[in-house]
Design a protein around this motif. Structure first.
Motif, short mmCIF file in Angstrom:
data_model
loop_
_atom_site.label_atom_id
_atom_site.label_comp_id
_atom_site.label_asym_id
_atom_site.label_seq_id
_atom_site.Cartn_x
_atom_site.Cartn_y
_atom_site.Cartn_z
N GLN A 110 0.86 -1.19 0.00
CA GLN A 110 0.00 0.00 0.00
C GLN A 110 0.90 1.24 0.00
O GLN A 110 1.48 1.59 1.02
N LEU A 111 1.02 1.87 -1.14
CA LEU A 111 1.90 3.02 -1.31
C LEU A 111 1.06 4.29 -1.38
O LEU A 111 0.25 4.47 -2.30
N ILE A 112 1.26 5.17 -0.42
CA ILE A 112 0.44 6.37 -0.33
C ILE A 112 0.62 7.24 -1.57
O ILE A 112 1.72 7.42 -2.09
N ASP A 113 -0.52 7.76 -2.06
CA ASP A 113 -0.51 8.59 -3.26
C ASP A 113 -1.04 9.99 -2.97
O ASP A 113 -0.70 10.94 -3.66
N GLY A 114 -1.90 10.11 -1.97
CA GLY A 114 -2.45 11.42 -1.67
C GLY A 114 -3.29 11.38 -0.42
O GLY A 114 -3.60 10.32 0.14
N VAL A 115 -3.67 12.57 0.04
CA VAL A 115 -4.49 12.73 1.23
C VAL A 115 -5.60 13.73 0.94
O VAL A 115 -5.35 14.78 0.32
N SER A 116 -6.82 13.42 1.34
CA SER A 116 -7.90 14.39 1.27
C SER A 116 -8.22 14.87 2.68
O SER A 116 -8.16 14.09 3.64
N ARG A 117 -8.53 16.13 2.81
CA ARG A 117 -8.74 16.74 4.12
C ARG A 117 -10.14 17.34 4.22
O ARG A 117 -10.74 17.75 3.22
N ASP A 118 -10.61 17.42 5.42
CA ASP A 118 -11.85 18.11 5.75
C ASP A 118 -11.50 19.11 6.84
O ASP A 118 -11.49 18.78 8.03
N ALA B 4 3.66 14.15 5.92
CA ALA B 4 4.06 15.11 4.89
C ALA B 4 2.93 15.33 3.87
O ALA B 4 2.66 16.47 3.48
N LYS B 5 2.29 14.25 3.45
CA LYS B 5 1.18 14.37 2.49
C LYS B 5 0.04 15.20 3.07
O LYS B 5 -0.68 15.89 2.34
N ALA B 6 -0.13 15.13 4.39
CA ALA B 6 -1.21 15.86 5.05
C ALA B 6 -0.87 17.33 5.29
O ALA B 6 -1.71 18.08 5.78
N GLY B 7 0.34 17.73 4.96
CA GLY B 7 0.72 19.12 5.12
C GLY B 7 1.15 19.51 6.50
O GLY B 7 1.20 20.70 6.83
#
Length: 622
Positions: free
Chosen positions: A144-152, A183-186
């Motif tokens: 499972q290789l992280i590609d992105g993060v979505s935030r609310d 890092a992906k989450a900022g």
């Protein structure tokens, strides 16, 4: 945001790695789906495993996502000991960490302890972890290789992996060595080493604890040899983009029935090892043990590591620097470069005519372990990433926190390892020498790790916990970066994640007292020992109570220093308790075989008794 990016390193390994373009698009496939759980843990390192188990144990639905095909991080990829010879396990260990150490070391019919530390074989460690996960009912998903993060808003809503699958959760735990989810989450994070004046740390930044080596780092055309970084040595105390070095932490075997021969690498070039050859020819390096740190294991195995005090060893100075910001394909190229260098180093020591015969014979005893990492050519799945990104969280641990201000109201673990960094960089020093830079080796003290150092600044993210790439400076991280420590921090993160998932509260707003009660009920010590002053005033390995130079004194020395129990003391073993006398090892080691035996140590004690000015030997040693 203080995150460092775009580090430029002209090291040959970095150049190879960073020239490779990404091969996978990451576009969502038609079969992509969203998986929903209370808690998502990204990274099945030991800290990730304990986080997932602790959250599941406390009633949360959990999925554990692992980048490779195997769980366990470094504890199943060549690091085969708990390293408690530099810690205070009796006062600080408990919970799931103790459960793993007991199970992994007790498998295989061998002794559970060698030289006072728990040791295990890699396949036994993986079996122990898998049993713990199965017993807790934790679902594990591999590759499972992280590609992105979505935030609310200030929360992570989901993370997406290559192939398009998404994992939504109430709480997330980043347990990777690199801090990829963070890092992906900022979330604010850094790579490298802070300047000395950034946090008022005497050990921070560029540091030169060791003298230059008087061996030329230039070839006949005046160009730098491989393994020497370009440019002038940076000034002491300056910030550095280079983190603690990486290497392959391999296992070797001396048993013919369990050995795969060390063969010449396909891309082998002896010129790559010219600096090592010159150090051997000059007499600066006299044994395999000065190049390869070999720790004894059961069943005829040895654990291979970079030497903490080294001239030339298994790290590739500067080669570690681009790792964290690299793509997964670029990381694989970097990892392969480290594998090639490691295999080439062993082949060079085994076969090159410039290496003395006694060293070649010593290296020839070893082969790769036939029974380990059978699906990966008998090489570990993980590169030894000692230090990746470090979060800039709600509280930043510094040198002062691990040496002076050691109590915290929100304590969740007692840490105690030495401040430990291997040589980080290497530069030419004048026309006829080179200097290694970055080594730290200072006795550790027991200190309380605060819950705040697991959490981001609240405005940046409210539902993320970071037990591995936690909030610390480089100096503080050098005492945190141990798998037993990360296992304890992971367990605390799992407990907190389950609480936050149930209550809906931000991780920064949880009742820390409730977390502490849960940790204590799990058998994890949180209170500073009653005899802390006595512990602080005593060397970690207490000096033997015996007449100096006596037989009892000599036996006590070997009991204290012979970590693998083989009856001799190697240079790495010597440096663990005698770092202030690194020069003395070669003086005592009369036959220059890289091991001090009892006769050699007894002879030195006799000389010492007859020569009160024995410290003058340092002049000849240098």
């Amino acid at each position: 945001m203080t995150r460092t990016t775009g580090i430029s390193v002209t090291n040959w390994a970095a150049a190879v790695a960073l020239s490779i373009a990404a091969a996978i698009s990451g576009a969502a496939s038609a079969s992509a789906k969203t998986v929903r759980r209370d808690v998502v843990v990204y990274g099945a390192t030991p800290g990730g495993i304990t986080a997932a188990i602790a959250a599941a144990r406390d009633g949360a639905s959990v999925v554990l996502l692992e980048q490779t095909k195997h769980v366990g991080g470094l504890s199943t990829s060549g690091l085969n000991r708990d390293e408690t010879n530099h810690m205070y396990p009796k006062e600080t260990f408990g919970g799931l960490c103790e459960q793993f150490l007991s199970d992994a070391s007790g498998r295989g019919g061998g002794p559970t302890r060698r030289g006072g530390v728990y040791t295990w074989e890699a396949h036994d460690a993986e079996a122990a972890f898998l049993k713990m996960l199965a017993d807790a009912g934790v679902e594990v998903r591999y590759e499972q290789l992280i590609d992105g993060v979505s935030r609310d808003g200030a929360r992570i809503a989901s993370l997406t992996v290559r192939g398009g699958d998404a994992y939504a959760a109430k709480v997330f735990v980043d347990a990777t060595y690199e801090g990829d989810l963070m890092a992906k989450a900022g979330v604010s994070c850094v790579i490298g080493r802070e300047a000395r004046d950034a946090y008022g740390e005497s050990l921070a930044g560029v540091i030169y604890p060791d003298k230059p080596i008087h061996v030329s780092p230039y070839d006949a055309d005046g160009k730098l040899l491989p393994g020497v970084m370009p440019g002038d040595p940076p000034k002491a105390g300056e910030a550095s983009p280079h983190p603690t070095p990486y290497n392959v932490r391999l296992n070797l075997s001396t048993r013919p029935d369990n050995s795969v021969p060390i063969t010449q690498p396909a891309n082998y070039d002896p010129k790559r090892y010219e600096l090592l050859a010159r150090c051997i020819e000059s007499g600066v390096i006299k044994s395999v043990g000065q190049v390869l740190a070999l720790y004894g294991m059961r069943n005829g195995k040895a654990e291979l590591n970079n030497c903490q005090y080294s001239i030339v060893s298994l790290s590739m100075p500067g080669g570690q620097t681009p790792w964290c910001e690299a793509t997964f394909e670029q990381r694989e190229a970097i990892h392969q470069a480290f594998r090639d260098y490691t295999l080439g180093t062993m082949w060079f020591l085994k076969t090159d005519p410039r290496v003395p015969e006694n060293m070649r014979k010593d290296m020839a005893k070893y082969g790769l372990c036939k029974d380990e990492w059978t699906d990966n050519g008998h090489w570990p799945w993980y590169l030894y990433v000692r230090e990746g990104r470090r979060m800039r969280g709600a509280y930043v641990m510094t040198q002062k926190d691990v040496t002076e201000d050691r109590t915290k109201p929100d304590v969740i673990h007692l840490c105690s390892h030495w401040i430990d960094s291997h040589q980080v960089t290497r530069y030419a020093s004048g026309k006829d020498g080179f200097v290694n830079e970055g080594r730290l080796w200072q006795k550790g003290k027991i200190y309380q790790f605060p819950y705040r150092a697991l959490t981001p600044v609240k405005s940046e993210c409210e539902n993320l916990l970071v037990p591995v790439s936690c909030s610390a400076t480089h100096v503080a991280f050098c005492t945190i970066r141990l798998e037993p420590t990360w296992m304890h921090l992971g367990e605390a993160s799992g407990i907190a994640a389950a609480m936050a998932a149930k209550s809906g509260a931000a991780v920064q707003d949880l009742d820390v007292a409730a977390i502490q009660r849960r940790l204590r009920s799990a058998g994890i010590p949180l209170d500073m020992p009653a005899n802390i002053d006595q512990i602080d005033d005593t060397r970690h390995a207490p000096r033997p109570v015996a007449t100096e130079g006596s037989a009892a004194w000599i036996e006590a020395f070997f009991k204290q220093t012979d970590g693998d129990g083989n009856g001799t003391v190697s240079k790495p073993e010597w440096m663990k308790t005698k770092a202030d006398y690194d020069w003395l090892f070669a003086v005592i080691d009369k036959d220059a075989d890289g091991q001090i035996n009892r006769d050699e140590y007894a002879a030195f004690q006799a000389y010492k008794k007859a020569h009160p000015d024995w410290r003058k030997l340092r002049q000849s040693a240098n």
